[in-house]
Design a protein around this motif. Structure first.
Motif, PDB file in Angstrom:
ATOM      1  N   GLY A   1      33.831  77.770  35.872  1.00  0.00           N
ATOM      2  CA  GLY A   1      33.166  76.637  35.248  1.00  0.00           C
ATOM      3  C   GLY A   1      32.706  75.641  36.285  1.00  0.00           C
ATOM      4  O   GLY A   1      33.093  75.717  37.451  1.00  0.00           O
ATOM      5  N   ALA A   2      31.864  74.723  35.864  1.00  0.00           N
ATOM      6  CA  ALA A   2      31.346  73.711  36.780  1.00  0.00           C
ATOM      7  C   ALA A   2      30.909  72.486  35.986  1.00  0.00           C
ATOM      8  O   ALA A   2      30.635  72.563  34.783  1.00  0.00           O
ATOM      9  CB  ALA A   2      30.170  74.247  37.597  1.00  0.00           C
ATOM     10  N   VAL A   3      30.878  71.348  36.687  1.00  0.00           N
ATOM     11  CA  VAL A   3      30.367  70.102  36.111  1.00  0.00           C
ATOM     12  C   VAL A   3      29.264  69.575  37.018  1.00  0.00           C
ATOM     13  O   VAL A   3      29.444  69.483  38.233  1.00  0.00           O
ATOM     14  CB  VAL A   3      31.476  69.029  36.009  1.00  0.00           C
ATOM     15  CG1 VAL A   3      30.885  67.705  35.531  1.00  0.00           C
ATOM     16  CG2 VAL A   3      32.567  69.477  35.066  1.00  0.00           C
ATOM     17  N   VAL A   4      28.136  69.268  36.422  1.00  0.00           N
ATOM     18  CA  VAL A   4      27.058  68.561  37.119  1.00  0.00           C
ATOM     19  C   VAL A   4      27.079  67.141  36.580  1.00  0.00           C
ATOM     20  O   VAL A   4      26.786  66.917  35.401  1.00  0.00           O
ATOM     21  CB  VAL A   4      25.685  69.216  36.875  1.00  0.00           C
ATOM     22  CG1 VAL A   4      24.594  68.479  37.647  1.00  0.00           C
ATOM     23  CG2 VAL A   4      25.707  70.693  37.265  1.00  0.00           C
ATOM     24  N   GLY A   5      27.465  66.187  37.410  1.00  0.00           N
ATOM     25  CA  GLY A   5      27.632  64.819  36.953  1.00  0.00           C
ATOM     26  C   GLY A   5      26.335  64.157  36.531  1.00  0.00           C
ATOM     27  O   GLY A   5      25.238  64.644  36.825  1.00  0.00           O
ATOM     28  N   ALA A   6      26.472  63.029  35.853  1.00  0.00           N
ATOM     29  CA  ALA A   6      25.301  62.334  35.302  1.00  0.00           C
ATOM     30  C   ALA A   6      24.291  61.968  36.384  1.00  0.00           C
ATOM     31  O   ALA A   6      23.081  62.081  36.184  1.00  0.00           O
ATOM     32  CB  ALA A   6      25.755  61.089  34.548  1.00  0.00           C
ATOM     33  N   ALA A   7      24.787  61.512  37.546  1.00  0.00           N
ATOM     34  CA  ALA A   7      23.869  61.135  38.624  1.00  0.00           C
ATOM     35  C   ALA A   7      23.070  62.340  39.102  1.00  0.00           C
ATOM     36  O   ALA A   7      21.859  62.239  39.362  1.00  0.00           O
ATOM     37  CB  ALA A   7      24.646  60.523  39.788  1.00  0.00           C
TER      38      ALA A   7
END
Length: 351
Positions: A269-275
């Motif tokens: 899994g991965a998260v691409v942050g809002a910025a």
């Protein structure tokens, strides 16, 4: 290049462009002395070679420190030397360093090893008195293993009782210099290793948390590989995540790695942050299968879930088939989000 001289008590031999530190320790920790040697060698423009028996294991922190300082791990087998994780055999340390490395990598778990979850998460904190450090490690460990860090320190072994307040105060005292810390957390059947890197940014403070979590056997009530994206989504809603990735790898229950095998990491899994979502120009309304928006609708983060459709449907895949399917799904997500997203998350570097 002539032999070099580096005045350090851990240097056991020198060669053209490199110095050797030899140890017979069963577990090689990232001690203050070894850290000093690696940093001094890098500043001097020479390669530090860690020479161990083939039976030695490195802690996760020591393994990362070798990579970070472009150092090399060589194992001694009788009167022969080889680069750790490589089939290339050389007659001396210098040849072992310079030989082309043919590394055999697979999704299989080697002898004596257990499955790991490795996570790397970067979080942004505003430069304010309210900022606290170490919470990312707590949230990851709580979500993945229902435990909390037990001890922390600047080198291994970690000996200070864990405290977010103390970690935060220590980093504040060192600012604006960057701070690197280690922490440990006992888990069921193993020990989790945490590494923190804290440094100032143009707009505040960036905290990078690297977690190695051995999972010797499935535990009732704890997340499985397929639940990892949910844990990352919860983290993204609690903190200002910049980027985050999670992988299935393998190693020993005490969070050490051996020289005998370098397993192929498998994306969980991965998260691409809002910025990053904003900078990449991603439209959350056009997300592909396996990507979903979390957090405020105006400034959402993205969670990427590479779980194969067959697994979602309850089909049990072999380890090799599961790994291949997850990489294929991740490639599809990467194609949809664009090459900058792939580069930013470092997916290609893990294969």
């Amino acid at each position: 290049m002539d032999d070099v001289t580096l005045a350090h008590p851990l240097v056991d031999a020198v060669g053209p462009g490199f110095v050797v530190h030899e140890t017979d320790a069963a577990v090689v920790e990232c001690s203050s002395e070894r850290t000093g040697l690696l940093l001094e060698a890098r500043r001097a423009g020479v390669v530090a070679v860690l020479l161990t028996p083939g039976s030695s294991r490195l802690t996760a922190a020591m393994s990362v420190m070798l990579r970070r300082t472009a150092s090399t791990w060589v194992v001694r087998e009788g009167d022969r030397y080889r680069a750790a994780g490589s089939d290339v055999v050389a007659d001396d340390v210098a040849t072992a360093m310079l030989a082309p490395q043919t590394v055999t990598r697979s999704a299989a778990i080697g002898p004596g090893a257990v499955p790991w979850v490795e996570a790397l998460v970067s979080v942004h904190h505003p430069a304010s008195e309210a900022a606290t450090l170490g919470r990312t490690a707590e949230l990851l460990l709580a979500g993945l293993a229902d435990v909390c860090p037990e001890a922390w320190g600047t080198v291994e072994p970690a000996t200070l009782a864990w405290s977010v307040a103390e970690v935060t105060a220590f980093a504040r005292r060192r600012a604006p210099r960057p701070t690197r810390l280690v922490a440990v957390a006992p888990t069921t059947g193993g020990v989790a290793s945490v590494q923190l890197r804290i440094e100032r940014s143009a707009t505040g403070v960036t905290e990078e948390t690297r977690l190695v979590l051995p999972r010797p056997a499935p535990s009732d009530g704890l997340p499985t590989d397929d639940d990892i994206p949910t844990v990352l989504a919860d983290l993204a809603q609690r903190q200002r995540v910049l980027l985050g990735t999670a992988w299935r790898t393998s190693g020993h229950p005490d969070a050490t790695v051996s020289a005998h095998q370098l397993p192929l990491p498998v994306p969980l899994g991965a998260v691409v942050g809002a910025a990053a979502v904003r900078d990449l120009g991603i439209d959350p309304r056009t997300l592909p299968t396996g990507a979903r928006a979390v957090g405020p609708a105006r400034v959402p983060s993205l969670v990427l879930d590479p779980t194969p459709d067959d697994v979602r449907s309850g089909v049990v895949l072999s380890r090799g088939a599961d790994a291949e399917a997850r990489w294929r799904r991740l490639a599809q997500l990467g194609d949809a989000l664009g090459p900058r997203a792939v580069e930013m998350l470092g997916f290609g570097d893990r294969r």
